[in-house]
Motif scaffolding. Structure first.
Motif, PDB file in Angstrom:
ATOM      1  N   SER A 157       0.741  -1.195   0.030  1.00  0.00           N
ATOM      2  CA  SER A 157      -0.012  -0.104  -0.005  1.00  0.00           C
ATOM      3  C   SER A 157       0.779   1.290   0.038  1.00  0.00           C
ATOM      4  CB  SER A 157      -0.954  -0.108   1.164  1.00  0.00           C
ATOM      5  OG  SER A 157      -0.426   0.115   2.553  1.00  0.00           O
ATOM      6  N   GLY A 158       2.082   1.103   0.386  1.00  0.00           N
ATOM      7  CA  GLY A 158       3.011   2.292   0.302  1.00  0.00           C
ATOM      8  C   GLY A 158       3.963   2.519  -0.923  1.00  0.00           C
ATOM      9  N   GLY A 159       3.363   1.671  -1.969  1.00  0.00           N
ATOM     10  CA  GLY A 159       4.057   1.683  -3.423  1.00  0.00           C
ATOM     11  C   GLY A 159       5.256   0.854  -3.298  1.00  0.00           C
ATOM     12  N   GLY A 160       5.378  -0.322  -2.520  1.00  0.00           N
ATOM     13  CA  GLY A 160       6.674  -1.024  -2.628  1.00  0.00           C
ATOM     14  C   GLY A 160       7.417  -1.442  -3.951  1.00  0.00           C
ATOM     15  N   TYR A 161       8.907  -1.411  -3.639  1.00  0.00           N
ATOM     16  CA  TYR A 161       9.350  -1.960  -4.904  1.00  0.00           C
ATOM     17  C   TYR A 161      10.254  -2.860  -4.600  1.00  0.00           C
ATOM     18  CZ  TYR A 161      13.651   0.120  -2.652  1.00  0.00           C
ATOM     19  OH  TYR A 161      14.816   0.246  -1.783  1.00  0.00           O
ATOM     20  N   GLY A 162      10.703  -3.803  -5.501  1.00  0.00           N
ATOM     21  CA  GLY A 162      11.714  -4.851  -5.432  1.00  0.00           C
ATOM     22  C   GLY A 162      12.671  -4.599  -6.639  1.00  0.00           C
ATOM     23  N   ARG A 166      13.112  -1.683 -12.443  1.00  0.00           N
ATOM     24  CA  ARG A 166      13.372  -1.120 -13.749  1.00  0.00           C
ATOM     25  C   ARG A 166      12.902  -1.706 -14.797  1.00  0.00           C
ATOM     26  NH1 ARG A 166      17.744  -0.042 -15.524  1.00  0.00           N
ATOM     27  NH2 ARG A 166      17.533   1.958 -16.159  1.00  0.00           N
ATOM     28  N   LYS A 167      12.635  -3.143 -14.365  1.00  0.00           N
ATOM     29  CA  LYS A 167      12.049  -3.928 -15.718  1.00  0.00           C
ATOM     30  C   LYS A 167      10.517  -3.838 -15.731  1.00  0.00           C
ATOM     31  CE  LYS A 167      12.249  -7.551 -18.580  1.00  0.00           C
ATOM     32  NZ  LYS A 167      12.687  -7.143 -19.868  1.00  0.00           N
ATOM     33  N   TYR A 168       9.951  -4.072 -14.573  1.00  0.00           N
ATOM     34  CA  TYR A 168       8.443  -4.346 -14.191  1.00  0.00           C
ATOM     35  C   TYR A 168       7.909  -3.472 -13.441  1.00  0.00           C
ATOM     36  CZ  TYR A 168       9.172  -9.207 -16.235  1.00  0.00           C
ATOM     37  OH  TYR A 168       9.599 -10.111 -17.224  1.00  0.00           O
ATOM     38  N   GLY A 169       8.123  -2.121 -12.990  1.00  0.00           N
ATOM     39  CA  GLY A 169       7.772  -1.067 -12.024  1.00  0.00           C
ATOM     40  C   GLY A 169       7.602  -1.693 -10.908  1.00  0.00           C
ATOM     41  N   ARG A 344      11.279   0.672 -16.874  1.00  0.00           N
ATOM     42  CA  ARG A 344       9.964   1.120 -16.899  1.00  0.00           C
ATOM     43  C   ARG A 344       9.207   2.029 -16.058  1.00  0.00           C
ATOM     44  NH1 ARG A 344       5.400   0.793 -18.418  1.00  0.00           N
ATOM     45  NH2 ARG A 344       3.688  -0.391 -17.849  1.00  0.00           N
ATOM     46  N   MET A 345      10.213   2.345 -14.998  1.00  0.00           N
ATOM     47  CA  MET A 345       9.639   3.434 -14.056  1.00  0.00           C
ATOM     48  C   MET A 345       9.160   4.626 -14.733  1.00  0.00           C
ATOM     49  SD  MET A 345       9.054   2.407 -10.927  1.00  0.00           S
ATOM     50  CE  MET A 345       9.487   3.776 -10.028  1.00  0.00           C
ATOM     51  N   LYS A 346      10.101   5.084 -15.652  1.00  0.00           N
ATOM     52  CA  LYS A 346       9.871   6.346 -16.689  1.00  0.00           C
ATOM     53  C   LYS A 346       9.015   6.487 -17.588  1.00  0.00           C
ATOM     54  CE  LYS A 346      13.213   6.711 -20.120  1.00  0.00           C
ATOM     55  NZ  LYS A 346      14.621   6.072 -20.231  1.00  0.00           N
ATOM     56  N   GLU A 347       8.353   4.914 -17.851  1.00  0.00           N
ATOM     57  CA  GLU A 347       7.292   5.040 -18.678  1.00  0.00           C
ATOM     58  C   GLU A 347       5.652   5.122 -18.212  1.00  0.00           C
ATOM     59  OE1 GLU A 347       9.556   1.532 -21.216  1.00  0.00           O
ATOM     60  OE2 GLU A 347       7.941   1.085 -20.105  1.00  0.00           O
ATOM     61  N   ILE A 348       5.921   4.936 -16.769  1.00  0.00           N
ATOM     62  CA  ILE A 348       4.455   4.782 -16.006  1.00  0.00           C
ATOM     63  C   ILE A 348       4.131   6.473 -15.910  1.00  0.00           C
ATOM     64  CG2 ILE A 348       3.120   3.982 -14.215  1.00  0.00           C
ATOM     65  CD1 ILE A 348       5.003   1.344 -14.294  1.00  0.00           C
ATOM     66  N   LEU A 349       2.857   6.848 -16.131  1.00  0.00           N
ATOM     67  CA  LEU A 349       2.506   8.262 -15.755  1.00  0.00           C
ATOM     68  C   LEU A 349       2.522   8.504 -14.221  1.00  0.00           C
ATOM     69  CD1 LEU A 349      -0.509   9.040 -18.194  1.00  0.00           C
ATOM     70  CD2 LEU A 349       1.940   9.944 -18.033  1.00  0.00           C
TER      71      LEU A 349
END
Ligand SMILES: Cc1cc2nc3c(=O)[nH]c(=O)nc-3n(C[C@H](O)[C@H](O)[C@H](O)COP(=O)(O)OP(=O)(O)OC[C@H]3O[C@@H](n4cnc5c(N)ncnc54)[C@H](O)[C@@H]3O)c2cc1C
Length: 466
Positions: A157-162, A166-169, A344-349
């Motif tokens: 819920s906090g926008g967790g990254y793994g 960079r490949k899948y957001g 991928r992170m820069k492609e998502i609005l």
């Protein structure tokens, strides 16, 4: 699948076996809460009050920041270790009718302890018993309960990254459904909660909106072997680690690095091939050969720490980096993670989810200060040092707003604001840092789904009515 899970949450029927201690005054809010709970839930040994011998064990079970494990840290009136949705529903209903706030805890990793510490009267809904993971390989999806080992409730819920960001957001870019209990104790899935609330809980912090029981994730493909490396470079007393993970072969990685980052001088002997599951142990710095069962072990032991974050949009001059190292050495106990963005992170609005830090970011900094001495003097000194380092970085990181990552919660954001400023203005300060322009939409969703602001905590999303 959704319907099945909803009914399984609803159907659990256990005997009421609640011993209410005589030490609790018969008309106290807690007593009233407990009576209400026993009338509204089929509960068996899910409530712990300070009169239970295991109260502190349960409270400390998921408490990553040792700063909050002191005898003087405010304690909850009770902990409800929910075993199914009915316990969550009853807690919400009874806390509300008795004017008690709730705090929701899944993994207990919150950097400021907001899932288990507060100055107000509160009870904790603890999710560690709701922890199953159901994988549907054919559909390439998985339902993950909030209390699953990692502590998925707060992380997602906090926008967790793994490590495949960079490949899948982010995790939230791959969530396709969720089950939540709202302020009226309704159990909702994506369809019944609607797209606004579904948007808000994917990065806006779940605890402002409801108790999330479970998440449905879209699984992603990984090759059978990945390549990882951890290259260490020392500069006098500073050690730099370049840690990388590539979804492909060592040969391909080496040729890419030679092309785009020849200064690293990455060698074949620095690289290790392994299946994805083993990379999780690698990232935890476990020695090669560690049995896979280790991933099921609870996370690292709790420590004293203070963390802060920043977003970097432009390269930091070399001379500044040299000064930064020198400053860090003064503090002795700080390390930094520089987490590259792009891909991928820069492609998502930025408006796709509440997490706004997308295109335009080179990397995120985490300033992580951890120490051993738990005396108030030591805590004060280390927290101050973290503030100093972040202050030093002001000219080289994002501004207006100075962006921060919600999952690296920082109580300093919005603190020490003049007393004539409204609560809403304080919320706007941390809200803009964490969510940028998405803050306003989060406020709208909050006002619609929880107009009485039942789901509130020290850095929650406010309603419009403050
Ligand atoms: C050792 C360590 C490693 C980390 N690594 C990463 C990383 O790689 N990537 C990353 O993104 N973050 C990372 N984090 C940060 C972590 O994702 C956040 O601290 C996150 O909030 C933890 O979630 P939790 O459920 O464990 O925490 P909790 O303390 O239980 O909860 C955090 C927040 O979420 C709320 N919440 C918890 N469960 C629910 C629920 N079921 N419904 C609604 N609200 C809920 C809480 O009330 C609180 O506000 C790491 C943290 C630690 C301590």
């Amino acid at each position: 699948m959704t319907t099945m899970r909803k009914s399984s949450f609803l159907l659990t029927a256990l005997t009421i076996l609640m011993s209410i201690s005589t030490a609790i005054s018969s008309h106290s809010p807690l007593q009233n809460f407990l009576t209400c709970f026993s009338h509204n839930s089929h509960a068996s040994k899910v409530i712990y009050t300070p009169n239970n011998t295991s109260f502190l064990t349960i409270l400390n079970k998921k408490m990553y920041n040792k700063k909050f494990q002191t005898p003087t840290t405010p304690k909850p009136l009770a902990i409800i270790a929910a075993k199914d949705a009915s316990h969550v529903q009853a807690t919400i209903k009874c806390a509300k009718s008795n004017n008690i706030q709730i705090r929701i805890r899944s993994g207990g990793h919150d950097y400021e302890g907001y899932s288990y510490v507060s100055d107000v009267s509160f009870v904790i809904i603890d999710m560690f018993n709701i922890n199953s993971v159901d994988i549907n390989l054919q559909e390439e999806t998985a339902w993950v309960d909030s209390g699953a080992t990692l502590g998925a409730g707060g992380h997602f819920s906090g926008g967790g990254y793994g490590n495949m960001m960079r490949k899948y957001g982010l995790s939230v870019d791959n969530i396709i459904d969720a089950i939540i209990v709202d302020a009226n104790s309704n159990i909702l899935d994506r369809k019944s909660m609607g797209e606004d609330l579904f948007w808000a809980i994917r990065g806006g912090g779940g605890a402002s909106f409801g108790v999330i029981l479970s998440w449905k994730l879209k699984l992603v493909q990984v090759p059978s072997q990945l390549t990882v490396f951890n290259v260490k470079r020392s500069k006098k007393v500073v050690q730099l680690n370049f840690i990388g993970q590539f979804l492909g072969t060592t040969e391909r990685l080496l040729s890419l690095i030679k092309e785009s980052f020849p200064e690293l001088n990455l060698k074949n002997s620095d690289c290790f091939s392994m299946p994805w599951i083993n990379t999780t142990l690698f990232w935890y710095d476990k020695p090669f050969g560690t049995p896979l069962e280790e991933v099921l072990v609870e996370g690292p032991p709790s420590i004293y720490f203070k963390s802060k974050s920043d977003y970097v949009k432009n390269p930091i001059p070399k001379v500044v980096i040299e000064s930064l190292w020198k400053k860090m050495i003064e503090g002795e106990t700080m390390y930094m993670d520089w987490n590259p963005y792009g891909g991928r992170m820069k492609e998502i609005l930025p408006s796709q989810t509440p997490f706004p830090h997308r295109a335009g970011n080179l990397f995120k900094i985490q300033y992580f200060n951890r120490w051993i001495d738990g005396s108030p003097e030591s805590i004060g000194r280390h927290v101050n040092f973290s503030r100093l380092i972040q202050k030093f970085m002001t000219p080289y990181v994002s501004s207006s707003p100075r962006e921060a990552f919600l999952n690296y919660r920082d109580a300093d954001i919005g603190a020490n604001i003049p007393s004539n400023i409204t609560k809403f203005d304080i919320a706007r300060t941390y809200g803009r840092s964490y969510f940028k322009a998405n803050f306003e939409r989060l406020v709208s969703v909050k006002t619609k789904v929880d107009p009485d602001d039942f789901f509130r905590y020290e850095q929650s999303i406010p309603t419009k009515t403050y």
